[in-house]
Scaffold this active site. Sequence first.
Site, PDB file in Angstrom:
ATOM      1  N   HIS A  54       0.428  -0.017 -13.700  1.00  0.00           N
ATOM      2  CA  HIS A  54       1.518   0.422 -12.831  1.00  0.00           C
ATOM      3  C   HIS A  54       2.832   0.109 -13.528  1.00  0.00           C
ATOM      4  O   HIS A  54       2.919  -0.817 -14.349  1.00  0.00           O
ATOM      5  CB  HIS A  54       1.458  -0.307 -11.490  1.00  0.00           C
ATOM      6  CG  HIS A  54       0.301   0.091 -10.642  1.00  0.00           C
ATOM      7  ND1 HIS A  54       0.207  -0.255  -9.312  1.00  0.00           N
ATOM      8  CD2 HIS A  54      -0.829   0.791 -10.922  1.00  0.00           C
ATOM      9  CE1 HIS A  54      -0.904   0.228  -8.801  1.00  0.00           C
ATOM     10  NE2 HIS A  54      -1.565   0.855  -9.763  1.00  0.00           N
ATOM     11  N   GLU A  56       5.435  -1.436 -12.565  1.00  0.00           N
ATOM     12  CA  GLU A  56       5.894  -2.812 -12.381  1.00  0.00           C
ATOM     13  C   GLU A  56       5.184  -3.771 -13.332  1.00  0.00           C
ATOM     14  O   GLU A  56       5.817  -4.620 -13.963  1.00  0.00           O
ATOM     15  CB  GLU A  56       5.628  -3.284 -10.936  1.00  0.00           C
ATOM     16  CG  GLU A  56       6.298  -2.448  -9.875  1.00  0.00           C
ATOM     17  CD  GLU A  56       5.405  -1.359  -9.286  1.00  0.00           C
ATOM     18  OE1 GLU A  56       5.503  -1.133  -8.070  1.00  0.00           O
ATOM     19  OE2 GLU A  56       4.626  -0.741 -10.043  1.00  0.00           O
ATOM     20  N   CYS A  84       2.754  -2.216  -4.588  1.00  0.00           N
ATOM     21  CA  CYS A  84       1.454  -2.421  -3.945  1.00  0.00           C
ATOM     22  C   CYS A  84       1.122  -3.919  -3.963  1.00  0.00           C
ATOM     23  O   CYS A  84       1.847  -4.715  -4.575  1.00  0.00           O
ATOM     24  CB  CYS A  84       0.386  -1.636  -4.699  1.00  0.00           C
ATOM     25  SG  CYS A  84      -0.004  -2.315  -6.332  1.00  0.00           S
ATOM     26  N   CYS A  87       0.954  -5.462  -7.566  1.00  0.00           N
ATOM     27  CA  CYS A  87       2.264  -5.611  -8.206  1.00  0.00           C
ATOM     28  C   CYS A  87       3.123  -6.656  -7.502  1.00  0.00           C
ATOM     29  O   CYS A  87       3.831  -7.430  -8.154  1.00  0.00           O
ATOM     30  CB  CYS A  87       2.971  -4.264  -8.253  1.00  0.00           C
ATOM     31  SG  CYS A  87       2.128  -3.073  -9.328  1.00  0.00           S
TER      32      CYS A  87
END
Length: 150
Positions: A54, A56, A84, A87
């Site tokens: 992701h 992040e 999410c 993260c």
Amino acid sequence: MIEDEIFMQRALYLAREAAKKGEVPVGAVLVGPEGEILAETHNQPLKLCDPTAHAEILALREGAQKLGNYRLVGTTLYVTLEPCPMCAGALVYARVKRLVFGAFDQKTGACGSVYNIVNDPRLNHRLEVLGGLLAEEAKVLLQEFFRLRR
């Protein structure tokens, strides 16, 4: 704050780049305590064949390498979509000071929408959070991406 909008605009640009590559359009910019960009990236799970890739997580990894420390004290992460749970947990463990995100995620958001991992008093670190900055632009980008996929 004008700086917040500038960095979020950069994250939105990165999200558009992700969409061009077929990745879910989420962009992230990690900024150091002095206002310097430490990392900027976008979602890459398809390219890297990595479910943890992701935006992040990639930004945190790059920032930690640049600083030579996994603790990113005093940093701010700008991301186009509410993080999410994975993260959000990484943000807590990295000791990021501040999170600024665009669109709220009513399905898996872990920074106030569904969960609030970044401000859970049971954890040893909490973040300052500003959600909804340029949210409409981030939301439209995501909606258009998924509309074209259906």
